[in-house]
Design a protein around this motif. Structure first.
Motif, PDB file in Angstrom:
ATOM      1  N   PHE A  50       0.735  -1.318  -0.116  1.00 18.45           N
ATOM      2  CA  PHE A  50      -0.040  -0.007   0.032  1.00 18.45           C
ATOM      3  C   PHE A  50       0.870   1.256   0.139  1.00 18.45           C
ATOM      4  CE2 PHE A  50      -2.296   3.620   2.041  1.00 18.45           C
ATOM      5  CZ  PHE A  50      -3.304   3.701   1.217  1.00 18.45           C
ATOM      6  N   VAL A  51       1.848   1.290   0.866  1.00 17.36           N
ATOM      7  CA  VAL A  51       2.694   2.297   0.738  1.00 17.36           C
ATOM      8  C   VAL A  51       3.485   2.527  -0.559  1.00 17.36           C
ATOM      9  CG1 VAL A  51       4.773   3.584   2.229  1.00 17.36           C
ATOM     10  CG2 VAL A  51       2.891   2.282   3.574  1.00 17.36           C
ATOM     11  N   SER A  52       3.968   1.443  -0.999  1.00 19.24           N
ATOM     12  CA  SER A  52       5.150   1.691  -1.832  1.00 19.24           C
ATOM     13  C   SER A  52       4.196   2.075  -3.268  1.00 19.24           C
ATOM     14  CB  SER A  52       5.775   0.454  -2.334  1.00 19.24           C
ATOM     15  OG  SER A  52       4.831  -0.799  -2.670  1.00 19.24           O
ATOM     16  N   LEU A  53       3.060   1.577  -3.442  1.00 22.58           N
ATOM     17  CA  LEU A  53       1.973   1.816  -4.457  1.00 22.58           C
ATOM     18  C   LEU A  53       1.568   3.412  -4.433  1.00 22.58           C
ATOM     19  CD1 LEU A  53      -0.128  -1.582  -5.371  1.00 22.58           C
ATOM     20  CD2 LEU A  53       1.494  -0.056  -6.811  1.00 22.58           C
ATOM     21  N   SER A  54       1.309   3.828  -3.149  1.00 18.66           N
ATOM     22  CA  SER A  54       0.993   5.219  -3.063  1.00 18.66           C
ATOM     23  C   SER A  54       1.993   6.145  -3.519  1.00 18.66           C
ATOM     24  CB  SER A  54       0.667   5.505  -1.520  1.00 18.66           C
ATOM     25  OG  SER A  54      -0.365   4.512  -1.145  1.00 18.66           O
ATOM     26  N   ALA A  55       3.523   5.856  -3.231  1.00 19.53           N
ATOM     27  CA  ALA A  55       4.375   6.782  -3.751  1.00 19.53           C
ATOM     28  C   ALA A  55       4.427   6.519  -5.166  1.00 19.53           C
ATOM     29  CB  ALA A  55       5.694   6.184  -2.744  1.00 19.53           C
ATOM     30  N   ALA A  56       4.474   5.443  -5.772  1.00 17.05           N
ATOM     31  CA  ALA A  56       4.436   5.387  -7.141  1.00 17.05           C
ATOM     32  C   ALA A  56       3.320   6.004  -7.904  1.00 17.05           C
ATOM     33  CB  ALA A  56       4.632   3.714  -7.400  1.00 17.05           C
ATOM     34  N   THR A  57       2.179   5.976  -7.239  1.00 19.13           N
ATOM     35  CA  THR A  57       0.941   6.639  -7.858  1.00 19.13           C
ATOM     36  C   THR A  57       1.181   8.277  -8.224  1.00 19.13           C
ATOM     37  OG1 THR A  57      -0.465   4.911  -7.091  1.00 19.13           O
ATOM     38  CG2 THR A  57      -1.379   7.322  -7.698  1.00 19.13           C
ATOM     39  N   VAL A  58       1.898   8.920  -7.055  1.00 14.60           N
ATOM     40  CA  VAL A  58       2.164  10.200  -7.267  1.00 14.60           C
ATOM     41  C   VAL A  58       3.185  10.594  -8.533  1.00 14.60           C
ATOM     42  CG1 VAL A  58       3.349  12.244  -5.989  1.00 14.60           C
ATOM     43  CG2 VAL A  58       1.328  10.901  -4.721  1.00 14.60           C
ATOM     44  N   ILE A  59       4.138   9.678  -8.464  1.00 13.59           N
ATOM     45  CA  ILE A  59       5.089   9.703  -9.249  1.00 13.59           C
ATOM     46  C   ILE A  59       4.515   9.742 -10.852  1.00 13.59           C
ATOM     47  CG2 ILE A  59       7.262   8.646 -10.530  1.00 13.59           C
ATOM     48  CD1 ILE A  59       8.203   8.327  -7.365  1.00 13.59           C
ATOM     49  N   ALA A  60       3.574   8.540 -11.207  1.00 17.04           N
ATOM     50  CA  ALA A  60       3.144   8.352 -12.289  1.00 17.04           C
ATOM     51  C   ALA A  60       2.040   9.216 -12.366  1.00 17.04           C
ATOM     52  CB  ALA A  60       2.351   7.071 -11.956  1.00 17.04           C
ATOM     53  N   LEU A  87      -9.588  11.719 -10.145  1.00 18.10           N
ATOM     54  CA  LEU A  87      -9.949  10.514 -11.125  1.00 18.10           C
ATOM     55  C   LEU A  87      -8.799   9.831 -11.286  1.00 18.10           C
ATOM     56  CD1 LEU A  87     -11.734  12.406 -13.976  1.00 18.10           C
ATOM     57  CD2 LEU A  87     -12.577  10.522 -12.552  1.00 18.10           C
ATOM     58  N   PHE A  88      -7.418  10.045 -11.336  1.00 17.80           N
ATOM     59  CA  PHE A  88      -6.238   9.571 -11.341  1.00 17.80           C
ATOM     60  C   PHE A  88      -6.227   8.568 -10.175  1.00 17.80           C
ATOM     61  CE2 PHE A  88      -1.827   8.413 -11.209  1.00 17.80           C
ATOM     62  CZ  PHE A  88      -1.383   8.394 -12.433  1.00 17.80           C
ATOM     63  N   VAL A  89      -6.257   9.185  -9.047  1.00 15.47           N
ATOM     64  CA  VAL A  89      -6.151   8.429  -7.823  1.00 15.47           C
ATOM     65  C   VAL A  89      -7.286   7.279  -7.746  1.00 15.47           C
ATOM     66  CG1 VAL A  89      -6.614   8.253  -5.204  1.00 15.47           C
ATOM     67  CG2 VAL A  89      -5.068  10.204  -6.579  1.00 15.47           C
ATOM     68  N   GLY A  90      -8.605   7.582  -8.017  1.00 18.00           N
ATOM     69  CA  GLY A  90      -9.462   6.524  -8.165  1.00 18.00           C
ATOM     70  C   GLY A  90      -9.144   5.529  -9.150  1.00 18.00           C
ATOM     71  N   TRP A  91      -8.638   5.383 -10.271  1.00 18.94           N
ATOM     72  CA  TRP A  91      -8.069   4.558 -11.308  1.00 18.94           C
ATOM     73  C   TRP A  91      -6.874   3.796 -10.598  1.00 18.94           C
ATOM     74  CZ3 TRP A  91     -11.078   2.228 -14.639  1.00 18.94           C
ATOM     75  CH2 TRP A  91     -12.037   2.892 -15.155  1.00 18.94           C
ATOM     76  N   SER A  92      -6.009   4.459  -9.890  1.00 19.33           N
ATOM     77  CA  SER A  92      -4.851   4.019  -9.247  1.00 19.33           C
ATOM     78  C   SER A  92      -5.386   3.069  -8.199  1.00 19.33           C
ATOM     79  CB  SER A  92      -3.862   5.423  -8.830  1.00 19.33           C
ATOM     80  OG  SER A  92      -3.547   5.824 -10.149  1.00 19.33           O
ATOM     81  N   CYS A  93      -6.317   3.566  -7.463  1.00 17.08           N
ATOM     82  CA  CYS A  93      -6.927   2.489  -6.353  1.00 17.08           C
ATOM     83  C   CYS A  93      -7.435   1.211  -6.833  1.00 17.08           C
ATOM     84  CB  CYS A  93      -7.809   3.409  -5.511  1.00 17.08           C
ATOM     85  SG  CYS A  93      -7.152   4.537  -4.531  1.00 17.08           S
ATOM     86  N   GLY A  94      -7.949   1.358  -8.291  1.00 17.42           N
ATOM     87  CA  GLY A  94      -8.357  -0.102  -8.830  1.00 17.42           C
ATOM     88  C   GLY A  94      -7.464  -0.741  -9.357  1.00 17.42           C
ATOM     89  N   GLY A  95      -6.211  -0.178  -9.715  1.00 21.18           N
ATOM     90  CA  GLY A  95      -5.017  -0.893  -9.931  1.00 21.18           C
ATOM     91  C   GLY A  95      -4.240  -1.238  -8.705  1.00 21.18           C
ATOM     92  N   LEU A  96      -4.542  -0.733  -7.581  1.00 20.38           N
ATOM     93  CA  LEU A  96      -3.852  -1.058  -6.474  1.00 20.38           C
ATOM     94  C   LEU A  96      -4.652  -2.212  -5.822  1.00 20.38           C
ATOM     95  CD1 LEU A  96      -2.361   0.143  -3.426  1.00 20.38           C
ATOM     96  CD2 LEU A  96      -4.638   0.457  -2.897  1.00 20.38           C
ATOM     97  N   THR A  97      -6.036  -2.296  -5.879  1.00 17.21           N
ATOM     98  CA  THR A  97      -6.947  -3.195  -5.639  1.00 17.21           C
ATOM     99  C   THR A  97      -6.428  -4.522  -6.411  1.00 17.21           C
ATOM    100  OG1 THR A  97      -8.753  -1.889  -5.030  1.00 17.21           O
ATOM    101  CG2 THR A  97      -9.236  -4.130  -5.248  1.00 17.21           C
TER     102      THR A  97
END
Length: 167
Positions: A50-60, A87-97
């Protein structure tokens, strides 16, 4: 020159390449941070992911907004950066899931709890599935192409066309 499906792919190639490079940087951030948290700091696997994907999401987000899809931004969309980011965070959360689901299935259901198994399930299989999901979502909903404004000739021809829609 190329058959229709290949022509479309050829036109998408630069965008896919930029998406892949930005994604590669996000992926590297995700994998390195995940392994630091998991192996060196003994963080539980789902929390580390969760932490690593959150950091990667901001960079992406920053890379995709500025470089991959920067050509699609209109002044109105630039002013609506908060909506686009959400919207980006929402789609990223889908990928995270998707990634967490793969990791949880492997780790908790199937019992593969080694660092190697966590990396394969979360960073290979989960990432591949999540990347396809994110590309479609970002391209379709977050960084939409703005349709070209109709020119005066098309307005005139549409205004004079009283035949109605083609059947």
């Amino acid at each position: 020159m190329f058959p229709a499906p290949f022509e479309r792919l050829r036109r998408l190639a630069p965008e896919i390449s930029r998406f892949a490079l930005v994604g590669g940087l996000g992926y590297a951030t995700d994998v390195v941070l995940f392994n630091i948290l998991r192996a060196l700091l003994d963080t539980p696997s789902l929390l580390a992911k969760f932490v690593s994907l959150s950091a990667a999401t901001v960079i992406a987000y920053l890379g995709n907004r500025r470089w991959t899809y920067g050509h699609r931004a209109t002044p109105e969309e630039a002013a609506d950066a908060r909506r686009r980011f959400l919207l980006f965070v929402g789609w990223s959360c889908g990928g995270l899931t998707i990634q967490l689901g793969c990791l949880s299935l492997s780790h908790d259901v199937l019992g593969f709890d080694s660092l190697l198994a966590d990396n394969i399930s979360g960073n290979v299989i989960g990432m591949a599935l999540a990347t396809a999901f994110r590309f479609w979502g970002y391209r379709t909903w977050v960084f939409r192409a703005t349709p070209p404004a109709p020119d005066a000739a098309s307005w005139a021809s549409n205004a004079n066309d009283v035949s109605g829609p083609a059947r």
